[in-house]
Design a protein around this motif. Structure first.
Motif, PDB file in Angstrom:
ATOM      1  N   HIS A   1      46.952  30.494  34.908  1.00  0.00           N
ATOM      2  CA  HIS A   1      46.003  31.313  34.711  1.00  0.00           C
ATOM      3  C   HIS A   1      44.413  30.714  34.296  1.00  0.00           C
ATOM      4  CE1 HIS A   1      43.512  34.611  32.933  1.00  0.00           C
ATOM      5  NE2 HIS A   1      43.944  35.392  33.652  1.00  0.00           N
TER       6      HIS A   1
ATOM      7  N   ALA B   1      42.482  31.487  37.620  1.00  0.00           N
ATOM      8  CA  ALA B   1      41.636  32.947  37.204  1.00  0.00           C
ATOM      9  C   ALA B   1      40.065  32.767  37.215  1.00  0.00           C
ATOM     10  CB  ALA B   1      42.212  33.405  36.033  1.00  0.00           C
ATOM     11  N   HIS B   2      39.596  31.589  36.579  1.00  0.00           N
ATOM     12  CA  HIS B   2      38.102  31.283  36.260  1.00  0.00           C
ATOM     13  C   HIS B   2      37.557  31.063  37.798  1.00  0.00           C
ATOM     14  CE1 HIS B   2      34.418  29.693  35.037  1.00  0.00           C
ATOM     15  NE2 HIS B   2      34.817  28.569  35.646  1.00  0.00           N
TER      16      HIS B   2
ATOM     17  N   SER C   1      37.611  34.135  40.156  1.00  0.00           N
ATOM     18  CA  SER C   1      36.623  34.961  39.678  1.00  0.00           C
ATOM     19  C   SER C   1      35.406  34.596  40.042  1.00  0.00           C
ATOM     20  CB  SER C   1      36.774  35.329  38.176  1.00  0.00           C
ATOM     21  OG  SER C   1      37.947  35.761  37.758  1.00  0.00           O
ATOM     22  N   VAL C   2      34.698  33.529  39.981  1.00  0.00           N
ATOM     23  CA  VAL C   2      33.693  32.768  40.231  1.00  0.00           C
ATOM     24  C   VAL C   2      33.238  32.889  42.047  1.00  0.00           C
ATOM     25  CG1 VAL C   2      32.161  30.811  40.496  1.00  0.00           C
ATOM     26  CG2 VAL C   2      33.138  31.348  38.435  1.00  0.00           C
TER      27      VAL C   2
ATOM     28  N   THR D   1      34.914  34.692  43.882  1.00  0.00           N
ATOM     29  CA  THR D   1      34.909  36.233  44.264  1.00  0.00           C
ATOM     30  C   THR D   1      33.579  36.923  44.118  1.00  0.00           C
ATOM     31  OG1 THR D   1      37.291  36.745  43.855  1.00  0.00           O
ATOM     32  CG2 THR D   1      35.821  38.632  43.858  1.00  0.00           C
ATOM     33  N   VAL D   2      32.774  36.437  43.078  1.00  0.00           N
ATOM     34  CA  VAL D   2      31.405  37.234  42.748  1.00  0.00           C
ATOM     35  C   VAL D   2      30.736  36.427  43.767  1.00  0.00           C
ATOM     36  CG1 VAL D   2      29.461  37.032  41.050  1.00  0.00           C
ATOM     37  CG2 VAL D   2      31.785  37.650  40.270  1.00  0.00           C
TER      38      VAL D   2
ATOM     39  N   GLU E   1      37.590  31.742  29.507  1.00  0.00           N
ATOM     40  CA  GLU E   1      38.112  33.046  29.585  1.00  0.00           C
ATOM     41  C   GLU E   1      37.135  34.255  29.401  1.00  0.00           C
ATOM     42  OE1 GLU E   1      40.759  36.042  30.795  1.00  0.00           O
ATOM     43  OE2 GLU E   1      40.819  34.023  31.147  1.00  0.00           O
TER      44      GLU E   1
ATOM     45  N   THR F   1      34.602  34.267  31.979  1.00  0.00           N
ATOM     46  CA  THR F   1      35.060  35.000  33.298  1.00  0.00           C
ATOM     47  C   THR F   1      35.338  36.400  32.857  1.00  0.00           C
ATOM     48  OG1 THR F   1      36.444  33.007  33.578  1.00  0.00           O
ATOM     49  CG2 THR F   1      37.060  34.845  34.625  1.00  0.00           C
ATOM     50  N   ASN F   2      35.563  36.912  31.878  1.00  0.00           N
ATOM     51  CA  ASN F   2      35.686  38.400  31.703  1.00  0.00           C
ATOM     52  C   ASN F   2      34.193  39.042  31.673  1.00  0.00           C
ATOM     53  OD1 ASN F   2      38.449  38.325  31.221  1.00  0.00           O
ATOM     54  ND2 ASN F   2      38.432  38.403  29.139  1.00  0.00           N
TER      55      ASN F   2
ATOM     56  N   ARG G   1      33.153  39.438  35.222  1.00  0.00           N
ATOM     57  CA  ARG G   1      34.007  40.586  35.949  1.00  0.00           C
ATOM     58  C   ARG G   1      33.493  41.790  35.432  1.00  0.00           C
ATOM     59  NH1 ARG G   1      40.335  38.687  35.343  1.00  0.00           N
ATOM     60  NH2 ARG G   1      40.349  37.151  37.010  1.00  0.00           N
ATOM     61  N   HIS G   2      33.131  42.075  34.003  1.00  0.00           N
ATOM     62  CA  HIS G   2      33.297  43.256  33.507  1.00  0.00           C
ATOM     63  C   HIS G   2      31.764  43.509  32.933  1.00  0.00           C
ATOM     64  CE1 HIS G   2      37.505  43.320  34.429  1.00  0.00           C
ATOM     65  NE2 HIS G   2      37.749  42.568  33.225  1.00  0.00           N
TER      66      HIS G   2
END
Length: 385
Positions: free
Chosen positions: A191, A195-196, A199-200, A202-203, A301, A304-305, A308-309
């Protein structure tokens, strides 16, 4: 099935004891005809009757011994010359000692000796010497001791088997726990690595899609960043899988740490998250490798959050504070704190909590009172002199 076999074997043994006792009874009476009662049908019937309880020597050994002693006592009292030293009595005394507890075994030995004494005293006068009685007593005690020895050996072997089974169960439980812990560690590492970067990517892909028609140059830069981020993710995944795969020698590089925060912050800026970094104080000595990696993963993390949010236009701030005996790491943003806090916790924050707890740290995660979201951890550092 096992009980049926035991009953069958004991019944066969009872038959053999009866068949062997009758000739022995006849020979003994013939050898001592001058002072014993002549054998007759009643005496033979008593011999057969005293042999019958051998069939239950393992099911009810003490009851069988008591039942066998009655005809044996009659044989001795009526002058036939058979007593507790008869084969049936010896087999049943041994069976009680081998298959019952100490109290029952002592009761059986005492009863056999008492019945022998009563039979000798109540029977007709015989020319037996005291040495003959001593031999009978020694035989009874010896068989009783052999039965007790067998029972103790069985109990010892049963205890060894039970202990081995307990150790095997404990080993199996430890193995399951170790496997669960290893699966958790692998999942946490996967993860943190994937995940990091995902996420990058995706953005950046979303940004490239929005400006693809209006600003192709900016879209090209975003796609180039996606390509670079994907390569980095693949390289880290390849190293991680190489470590986890048995028999594969991976080229291991140094684990990321706080020294890599500037590159991480720059990557987040390129992904569209306005990110700042401030470091206060200096580490008196190099941080432990585990703490260094855990602090880096926490920042990774947290950012990254935020990416995302936190929402568009949000700013994130990373603060690292070196204090005597403590490392304080904080990631905060001014985005949608309450909305982010309403989201269910993901695997990333769970893994971060486990990392921080592993090194005795304290972690606080949640929305800030003035808006935004915060992830903060304090790691204790041993002051080694």
């Amino acid at each position: 099935m096992r009980t049926g076999r035991m009953t069958f074997h004991d019944s066969v043994l009872a038959l053999l004891v009866a068949v062997g006792s009758v000739p022995l009874f006849l020979l003994q009476s013939a050898a001592r005809a001058e002072w014993t009662r002549a054998p007759d049908a009643f005496g033979v019937a008593l011999v057969l009757l005293m042999s019958a309880p051998v069939a239950v020597r393992r099911s009810w050994p003490l009851a069988g011994l008591c039942a066998s002693l009655v005809p044996q006592t009659l044989l001795a009292a009526l002058g036939y010359g058979f007593g507790p030293a008869a084969p049936a009595g010896l087999v049943l005394l041994y069976s009680v000692a081998a298959h019952r507890g100490l109290a029952a075994a002592l009761c059986a030995l005492t009863l056999s000796l008492a019945v022998y004494t009563v039979g000798v005293s109540a029977g007709p006068v015989t020319p037996a010497r005291w040495s003959d009685h001593l031999v009978v007593i020694v035989v009874l005690v010896a068989l009783w001791g052999a039965g007790r020895s067998l029972r103790l050996r069985r109990a010892y072997l049963a205890e060894l088997k039970d202990r081995a089974a307990r150790l095997e169960r404990a080993h199996a439980a430890d193995t399951r726990a170790a496997r669960a812990e290893e699966r958790s560690r692998i999942a946490r590492e996967l993860h943190d690595v994937v995940a990091h970067h995902v996420s990058v990517m995706t953005v950046q892909a979303a940004a490239a899609r929005k400006v693809l028609a209006s600003d192709p140059e900016l879209a090209r830069e975003a796609l180039s960043a996606i390509e670079n981020t994907g390569r980095v993710a693949m390289a880290e995944m390849r190293d991680l899988v190489g470590v986890l795969r048995a028999g594969t020698r991976a080229e291991l590089g140094p684990q990321p740490g706080l020294r890599d925060l500037p590159a991480l912050v720059e990557q987040m800026r390129e992904a569209g998250l306005d990110t700042g970094l401030s470091v206060h104080g200096e580490a008196g000595r190099p941080l432990p490798a585990g703490v260094d990696l855990a602090a880096y993963r926490l920042v990774q993390e947290g950012l990254t959050n935020s990416l995302r949010h936190a929402g568009a236009g949000a700013r994130a701030e990373v603060t690292v504070r070196h204090a005597p005996g403590e490392l304080d790491v904080r990631v905060e943003d001014d985005g949608l704190g309450a909305a982010a806090g309403a989201r269910p916790p993901g695997h990333g924050l769970v893994g971060i909590r486990e990392r921080v707890a592993l090194y005795g740290g304290i972690i606080d995660v949640g929305p800030k009172s003035g808006g935004g979201f915060e992830v903060r951890a304090r790691f204790p550092l041993k002051d080694e002199r």
